[in-house]
Design an enzyme around this catalytic site. Structure first.
Site, PDB file in Angstrom:
ATOM      1  CE  LYS A 255      43.531  41.404  47.285  1.00  0.00           C
ATOM      2  NZ  LYS A 255      44.466  40.279  47.404  1.00  0.00           N
TER       3      LYS A 255
HETATM    4  C1  LIG Z   1      44.326  39.093  46.711  1.00  0.00           C
HETATM    5  C2  LIG Z   1      45.515  38.235  46.460  1.00  0.00           C
HETATM    6  C3  LIG Z   1      45.547  37.257  45.436  1.00  0.00           C
HETATM    7  C4  LIG Z   1      44.343  36.942  44.587  1.00  0.00           C
HETATM    8  O1  LIG Z   1      43.991  37.975  43.715  1.00  0.00           O
HETATM    9  P1  LIG Z   1      42.536  38.036  43.034  1.00  0.00           P
HETATM   10  O2  LIG Z   1      42.463  39.336  42.376  1.00  0.00           O
HETATM   11  O3  LIG Z   1      41.553  37.878  44.169  1.00  0.00           O
HETATM   12  O4  LIG Z   1      42.450  36.873  42.085  1.00  0.00           O
HETATM   13  C5  LIG Z   1      46.724  36.559  45.224  1.00  0.00           C
HETATM   14  N1  LIG Z   1      47.806  36.772  45.997  1.00  0.00           N
HETATM   15  C6  LIG Z   1      47.818  37.681  46.983  1.00  0.00           C
HETATM   16  C7  LIG Z   1      49.050  37.858  47.802  1.00  0.00           C
HETATM   17  C8  LIG Z   1      46.681  38.464  47.251  1.00  0.00           C
HETATM   18  O5  LIG Z   1      46.704  39.375  48.246  1.00  0.00           O
END
Ligand SMILES: *Cc1c(COP(=O)(O)O)cnc(C)c1O
Length: 467
Positions: free
Chosen positions: A114
């Site tokens: 993120k």
């Molecule tokens: C947010 C997240 C996901 C999922 O990603 P999306 O964009 O919601 O599909 C997968 N793995 C981790 C570690 C995350 O923080």
């Protein structure tokens, strides 16, 4: 470039207008009116660019209301090796075995992918708010990854405050320490005596009071934000260039998925012309997306039917970005998109199911707690590499879906240090921590503990704003 709602309502908008907004007024999500096309000559020019230069090239195809020199500077200041674990590639590619790769997206300050988008969002917010002379108070709820990424992206930035609600005592000690140790005056941690859903209900209640929302300039940074999605498109190109030698090769990506934000960026890259064979959606036990790609039926589930799993950032049963892909599948017919997403569930006809796989390249699979543990162990034994539980879900599904002769890139969405409990269960040992994070649990904490009460949350916001 103009942006339109997936549901066809409202006027076209420009990038900086939708930057600070959430949903479109008609309840849809914003999409660019078209995807800029990238041909072989452009790919040849981009191969070899530094990450921040590549980011600028891609972003500038979608952003025409920020002067190029400013956008260039924002990209250069965001995607620096110092911010991303000292890695000059920013998203380095690791070969596990010939044709099977792991792309590291988790070297940012909160050790999850993120950061890749949120760091850029922080810079864009500061820039645009400064230009308008405005202030924004970001209100959010988190059970871990999103909240910390938002706080690290916004800390110390002019014009922005963050009020982040989390369930008191329910995040891991490491996650709590990451957020609560921030001493920046514009970051406010609110630990709510309740569960994550209580936090989310409070955010909804505050945001639904439009008078309060407007007078306090309340905003969000959730995953439906188009700028976040756009930032993520860049690492699909960066991964492709690292895995291939020439632009007539194709690769596939496997993406650990929850809200469909990450893999939707892959869809955008593919629509732009990046030679992607397959986009493989990997879910955990919360397999609402896998169900769609297997059966053509999308049936989001409620909180009561969402399992708490050992890959918690994928514990989602209503994928908030999925509407973007479906809008493309439906040829941007707003009325049809609206009908699908205002119904409790929908099913697409057989002809469209065929197109999901052939025209759009999607495939999928799911993983369980036992799969996750087995994959973490086998990855360590075979390749000498420790992976986190979400990435393990991706690797498990990638190995099942891999096609002969097509390199497969698994996106690493978090580092194992973030999920020590599951790593200990899988391997019997504590995962190592990146330098500088030892003992963060002992740092002083800045957090206010509240009841699950809208009035108390508003009081904290008002006090911080001096009202
Ligand atoms: C947010 C997240 C996901 C999922 O990603 P999306 O964009 O919601 O599909 C997968 N793995 C981790 C570690 C995350 O923080």
């Amino acid at each position: 470039m103009r942006y339109l709602s997936t549901r066809g309502g409202g006027d076209p908008k420009r990038f900086c207008d939708i930057l600070l907004e959430g949903l479109a007024e008609d309840g849809g999500l914003y999409l660019p009116e078209r995807y800029p096309q990238v041909d072989g000559a452009t790919l040849a020019c981009w191969r070899g660019l530094a990450y921040h230069e590549l980011a600028f090239e891609i972003l500038s195809l979608y952003i025409d209301d920020i002067p190029a020199a400013d956008l260039q500077r924002i990209c250069a200041q965001t995607y620096r090796a110092e911010v991303f674990g000292g890695r000059t590639e920013i998203t380095p590619l690791n070969e596990l075995e010939p044709g099977l790769y792991l792309e590291e997206l988790s070297n940012g300050p909160t050790l999850a992918f993120k950061d890749m988008a949120m760091q850029l969002l922080g810079a864009l917010f500061e820039y645009e708010l400064g230009r308008r002379g405005e202030q924004l108070n970001i209100l959010g709820a988190t059970s871990g990854d999103t909240g910390s990424a938002a706080e690290y992206a916004m800390r110390g930035r002019a014009g922005v405050n963050v009020f982040m609600l989390s369930p008191h005592g329910r995040m891991s000690p490491f996650q709590q320490a990451q957020m609560f140790s921030l001493q920046d005056k514009n970051i406010h941690n609110l630990a709510v005596r309740g569960v994550f859903d209580d936090c989310q209900d409070i955010v909804k209640a505050v945001s639904n009071d439009l008078t309060y929302k407007k007078s306090r300039k309340i905003g969000t940074v959730n995953s439906i934000n188009w700028a976040r999605l756009l930032a993520q498109v860049v690492y699909y190109f960066a991964g492709y260039f690292q895995a291939t030698k020439s632009n007539d090769e194709r690769v596939s990506f496997c993406v650990p998925s929850g809200n469909f934000g990450n893999v939707c960026a892959g869809h955008v890259a593919r629509q732009m012309g990046l030679p992607i064979a397959q986009l493989v959606v990997a879910t955990n036990e919360n397999d609402v997306l896998d169900e769609f790609f297997r059966t053509g039926r999308y049936a989001p589930r409620g909180a009561a039917h969402t399992h708490a799993t050992s890959s918690p950032s994928m514990d989602i049963s209503k994928a908030s970005n999925f509407e973007r892909f479906v809008a493309d599948l439906f040829g941007r017919e707003g009325a049809r998109v609206r009908a699908a997403f205002t119904a409790p569930a929908f099913e697409i006809p057989a002809a469209d199911r065929e197109r999901v796989a052939t025209e759009f390249g999607f495939a999928s699979g799911s993983s369980s707690h036992a799969d996750r543990l087995a994959t973490i162990r086998s990855c360590q034994q075979r390749y000498g590499r420790l992976i986190d539980p979400h990435t393990a879900d991706g690797l498990k599904v990638a190995v099942e879906q891999r096609q002969a002769g097509v390199p497969m890139i698994v996106l690493e969405t978090a580092l194992p240090a973030k999920f020590a409990e599951t790593l200990v269960e899988a391997t019997g040992a504590q995962p190592p921590r990146p330098a500088g994070l030892d003992g963060i649990e002992n740092l002083p904490k800045r957090v206010q503990v509240l009841d699950a009460d809208v009035g108390q949350v508003r009081a904290v916001i008002d006090a911080a704003l001096g009202l």
